[in-house]
Design a protein around this motif. Sequence first.
Motif, PDB file in Angstrom:
ATOM      1  N   LEU A   1       0.863  -1.186   0.000  1.00 38.71           N
ATOM      2  CA  LEU A   1       0.000   0.000   0.000  1.00 38.71           C
ATOM      3  C   LEU A   1       0.895   1.229   0.000  1.00 38.71           C
ATOM      4  N   GLU A   2       0.592   2.195  -0.863  1.00 40.59           N
ATOM      5  CA  GLU A   2       1.233   3.504  -0.758  1.00 40.59           C
ATOM      6  C   GLU A   2       0.285   4.346   0.075  1.00 40.59           C
ATOM      7  N   VAL A   3       0.796   4.836   1.176  1.00 39.30           N
ATOM      8  CA  VAL A   3      -0.030   5.574   2.133  1.00 39.30           C
ATOM      9  C   VAL A   3       0.258   7.057   1.933  1.00 39.30           C
TER      10      VAL A   3
ATOM     11  N   SER B   1      -4.076  20.781  -0.891  1.00 41.21           N
ATOM     12  CA  SER B   1      -4.376  20.173  -2.198  1.00 41.21           C
ATOM     13  C   SER B   1      -3.201  20.362  -3.155  1.00 41.21           C
ATOM     14  N   ALA B   2      -2.902  19.303  -3.905  1.00 43.06           N
ATOM     15  CA  ALA B   2      -1.834  19.350  -4.915  1.00 43.06           C
ATOM     16  C   ALA B   2      -1.917  18.061  -5.736  1.00 43.06           C
ATOM     17  N   GLY B   3      -1.160  18.030  -6.830  1.00 42.12           N
ATOM     18  CA  GLY B   3      -0.956  16.807  -7.601  1.00 42.12           C
ATOM     19  C   GLY B   3      -2.241  16.109  -7.982  1.00 42.12           C
ATOM     20  N   SER B   4      -2.261  14.802  -7.785  1.00 42.85           N
ATOM     21  CA  SER B   4      -3.391  13.992  -8.257  1.00 42.85           C
ATOM     22  C   SER B   4      -4.686  14.334  -7.519  1.00 42.85           C
ATOM     23  N   PHE B   5      -4.599  14.839  -6.296  1.00 45.49           N
ATOM     24  CA  PHE B   5      -5.822  15.231  -5.559  1.00 45.49           C
ATOM     25  C   PHE B   5      -6.498  16.399  -6.282  1.00 45.49           C
ATOM     26  N   ALA B   6      -5.702  17.407  -6.623  1.00 39.48           N
ATOM     27  CA  ALA B   6      -6.245  18.600  -7.294  1.00 39.48           C
ATOM     28  C   ALA B   6      -6.843  18.203  -8.642  1.00 39.48           C
TER      29      ALA B   6
ATOM     30  N   PHE C   1      11.196  18.346 -11.188  1.00 43.31           N
ATOM     31  CA  PHE C   1      11.518  17.389 -12.261  1.00 43.31           C
ATOM     32  C   PHE C   1      10.250  17.006 -13.026  1.00 43.31           C
ATOM     33  N   ARG C   2       9.186  16.640 -12.278  1.00 46.92           N
ATOM     34  CA  ARG C   2       7.945  16.204 -12.936  1.00 46.92           C
ATOM     35  C   ARG C   2       7.415  17.247 -13.908  1.00 46.92           C
ATOM     36  N   ARG C   3       7.510  18.517 -13.484  1.00 51.55           N
ATOM     37  CA  ARG C   3       6.865  19.592 -14.237  1.00 51.55           C
ATOM     38  C   ARG C   3       7.854  20.442 -15.043  1.00 51.55           C
TER      39      ARG C   3
ATOM     40  N   GLY D   1      -0.587   0.642 -12.368  1.00 50.06           N
ATOM     41  CA  GLY D   1      -0.453   2.093 -12.183  1.00 50.06           C
ATOM     42  C   GLY D   1      -0.853   2.554 -10.793  1.00 50.06           C
ATOM     43  N   ASP D   2      -0.592   1.721  -9.788  1.00 48.30           N
ATOM     44  CA  ASP D   2      -0.858   2.070  -8.378  1.00 48.30           C
ATOM     45  C   ASP D   2      -2.272   2.626  -8.156  1.00 48.30           C
ATOM     46  N   PRO D   3      -3.315   1.837  -8.457  1.00 45.20           N
ATOM     47  CA  PRO D   3      -4.678   2.392  -8.344  1.00 45.20           C
ATOM     48  C   PRO D   3      -5.078   2.725  -6.905  1.00 45.20           C
TER      49      PRO D   3
ATOM     50  N   VAL E   1       3.369  19.697   2.336  1.00 48.76           N
ATOM     51  CA  VAL E   1       2.100  19.694   1.592  1.00 48.76           C
ATOM     52  C   VAL E   1       1.477  18.305   1.601  1.00 48.76           C
ATOM     53  N   ASP E   2       2.257  17.312   1.160  1.00 53.53           N
ATOM     54  CA  ASP E   2       1.777  15.918   1.154  1.00 53.53           C
ATOM     55  C   ASP E   2       2.988  14.992   1.096  1.00 53.53           C
ATOM     56  N   PHE E   3       2.753  13.712   1.295  1.00 53.83           N
ATOM     57  CA  PHE E   3       3.852  12.739   1.216  1.00 53.83           C
ATOM     58  C   PHE E   3       3.298  11.331   1.128  1.00 53.83           C
ATOM     59  N   LYS E   4       4.199  10.431   0.698  1.00 55.48           N
ATOM     60  CA  LYS E   4       3.857   9.013   0.564  1.00 55.48           C
ATOM     61  C   LYS E   4       4.718   8.185   1.515  1.00 55.48           C
TER      62      LYS E   4
ATOM     63  N   PRO F   1      12.713  14.292  -0.773  1.00 57.90           N
ATOM     64  CA  PRO F   1      12.008  15.191  -1.710  1.00 57.90           C
ATOM     65  C   PRO F   1      11.401  14.442  -2.906  1.00 57.90           C
ATOM     66  N   ASP F   2      11.773  13.159  -3.089  1.00 56.90           N
ATOM     67  CA  ASP F   2      11.112  12.337  -4.120  1.00 56.90           C
ATOM     68  C   ASP F   2       9.707  11.942  -3.682  1.00 56.90           C
ATOM     69  N   THR F   3       9.495  11.866  -2.376  1.00 59.57           N
ATOM     70  CA  THR F   3       8.244  11.275  -1.874  1.00 59.57           C
ATOM     71  C   THR F   3       7.388  12.271  -1.079  1.00 59.57           C
ATOM     72  N   CYS F   4       7.856  13.525  -1.000  1.00 58.13           N
ATOM     73  CA  CYS F   4       7.117  14.570  -0.276  1.00 58.13           C
ATOM     74  C   CYS F   4       6.970  15.783  -1.187  1.00 58.13           C
ATOM     75  N   ARG F   5       5.926  16.569  -0.953  1.00 56.20           N
ATOM     76  CA  ARG F   5       5.887  17.916  -1.540  1.00 56.20           C
ATOM     77  C   ARG F   5       6.256  18.902  -0.439  1.00 56.20           C
ATOM     78  N   LEU F   6       7.279  19.721  -0.728  1.00 53.96           N
ATOM     79  CA  LEU F   6       7.831  20.647   0.260  1.00 53.96           C
ATOM     80  C   LEU F   6       7.895  22.023  -0.385  1.00 53.96           C
TER      81      LEU F   6
HETATM   82  N1  UDP Z   1       4.174   9.948  -4.244  1.00 51.37           N
HETATM   83  C1  UDP Z   1       5.257   9.096  -4.235  1.00 51.37           C
HETATM   84  N2  UDP Z   1       5.233   7.987  -5.034  1.00 51.37           N
HETATM   85  C2  UDP Z   1       4.192   7.693  -5.851  1.00 51.37           C
HETATM   86  C3  UDP Z   1       3.076   8.573  -5.855  1.00 51.37           C
HETATM   87  C4  UDP Z   1       3.100   9.679  -5.041  1.00 51.37           C
HETATM   88  O1  UDP Z   1       6.213   9.306  -3.502  1.00 51.37           O
HETATM   89  O2  UDP Z   1       4.230   6.662  -6.552  1.00 51.37           O
HETATM   90  C5  UDP Z   1       4.170  11.140  -3.380  1.00 51.37           C
HETATM   91  C6  UDP Z   1       4.341  12.433  -4.159  1.00 51.37           C
HETATM   92  O3  UDP Z   1       5.699  12.826  -4.178  1.00 51.37           O
HETATM   93  C7  UDP Z   1       3.521  13.424  -3.356  1.00 51.37           C
HETATM   94  C8  UDP Z   1       2.432  12.566  -2.694  1.00 51.37           C
HETATM   95  O4  UDP Z   1       2.905  11.232  -2.747  1.00 51.37           O
HETATM   96  O5  UDP Z   1       4.311  13.987  -2.329  1.00 51.37           O
HETATM   97  C9  UDP Z   1       1.094  12.666  -3.393  1.00 51.37           C
HETATM   98  O6  UDP Z   1       1.257  12.410  -4.752  1.00 51.37           O
HETATM   99  P1  UDP Z   1       0.026  12.536  -5.756  1.00 51.37           P
HETATM  100  O7  UDP Z   1      -0.998  11.510  -5.435  1.00 51.37           O
HETATM  101  O8  UDP Z   1      -0.452  13.938  -5.811  1.00 51.37           O
HETATM  102  O9  UDP Z   1       0.596  12.045  -7.133  1.00 51.37           O
HETATM  103  P2  UDP Z   1       1.407  12.677  -8.316  1.00 51.37           P
HETATM  104  O10 UDP Z   1       1.127  14.137  -8.378  1.00 51.37           O
HETATM  105  O11 UDP Z   1       2.822  12.328  -7.982  1.00 51.37           O
HETATM  106  O12 UDP Z   1       0.858  11.917  -9.468  1.00 51.37           O
END
Ligand code: UDP
Length: 238
Positions: free
Chosen positions: A90-92, A98-103, A216-218, A129-131, A175-178, A197-202
């Motif tokens: 599980l990715e928690v 709000s940011a990223g996939s939530f927005a 990097f993503r954007r 794709g990590d549903p 902001v958020d993290f996994k 910083p790969d797994t958090c939004r700061l």
């Molecule tokens: N995240 C991650 N690995 C993943 C998906 C998300 O570390 O496979 C982190 C990402 O860096 C962010 C948070 O989880 O800090 C929320 O990500 P989001 O669901 O908004 O997904 P994304 O915008 O990365 O598609």
Amino acid sequence: MVEKKEQLYEGKAKKVYKTSDPALLIVDYKDDATAFNGLKKGTISGKGVINNQMSNRLMEFLEKNGVPTHFVQELSPRETLVKKVSIVPLEVIIRNISAGSFAKRYGVEEGIVFQQPTIEFSYKNDELGDPLLNHYHALALGLATQAEIDTITAYAFRVNEVLKAFWKSCGVTLVDFKLEFGRLEDGTIVLADEISPDTCRLWDMETGEKLDKDRFRRDLGGVEEAYVEIRRRLEEKL
Ligand code: UDP
Ligand code: ADP
């Protein structure tokens, strides 16, 4: 002295090695960066060293604040000795803003500050794709027990409280993290994988500047510089 043995796994950001102790693994952080489920690939020079060291300092800090982790010992700039776990698939994800996939999913702007943090789970499965799933789905799929989900949820919110306050002291908004959790041999749940910083939004608290993998993503530029800056902020405090 624990000896490094054969490679067990190579992931997108780290390699994992067996050791002479069956209860311990070595993780080796790479500079490789991926996004959008591996569709975008690149390199962030120096990232492996920064993520290894930042993750270790944060895990030590979390241990002191009541969250058990897999961290054992930093072996070199890129390598860390960790307790071997069976990863709960599980990715928690915890969100404060709000940011990223939530927005995207809910059609809202980025930057809305929530009254209380949210938690969500995705099924850690690259092929799918990590549903996103809820905890009933996780139970139905046998990914974790109710007791494990309760423990993971409590630890995840605890991590959020501890790290939100820590990053605030560095002038940074969490902001958020996994997170990923795993089971030790005796079933104990511990925090595993990495916090970086790969797994958090700061975001910089003053300017809102992104100091994480979104650069990097954007294609925002200044990727390496952001990783160096966030490490500098952390090292001032830890
Ligand atoms: N995240 C991650 N690995 C993943 C998906 C998300 O570390 O496979 C982190 C990402 O860096 C962010 C948070 O989880 O800090 C929320 O990500 P989001 O669901 O908004 O997904 P994304 O915008 O990365 O598609
Ligand atoms: P991915 O598998 O998503 O490409 P990485 O490149 O970060 O990710 O690979 C590291 C792998 O090691 C991940 O699958 C992660 O779940 C796993 N892992 C992290 N910590 C531990 C641990 N303590 N014990 C066993 N596996 C771990």
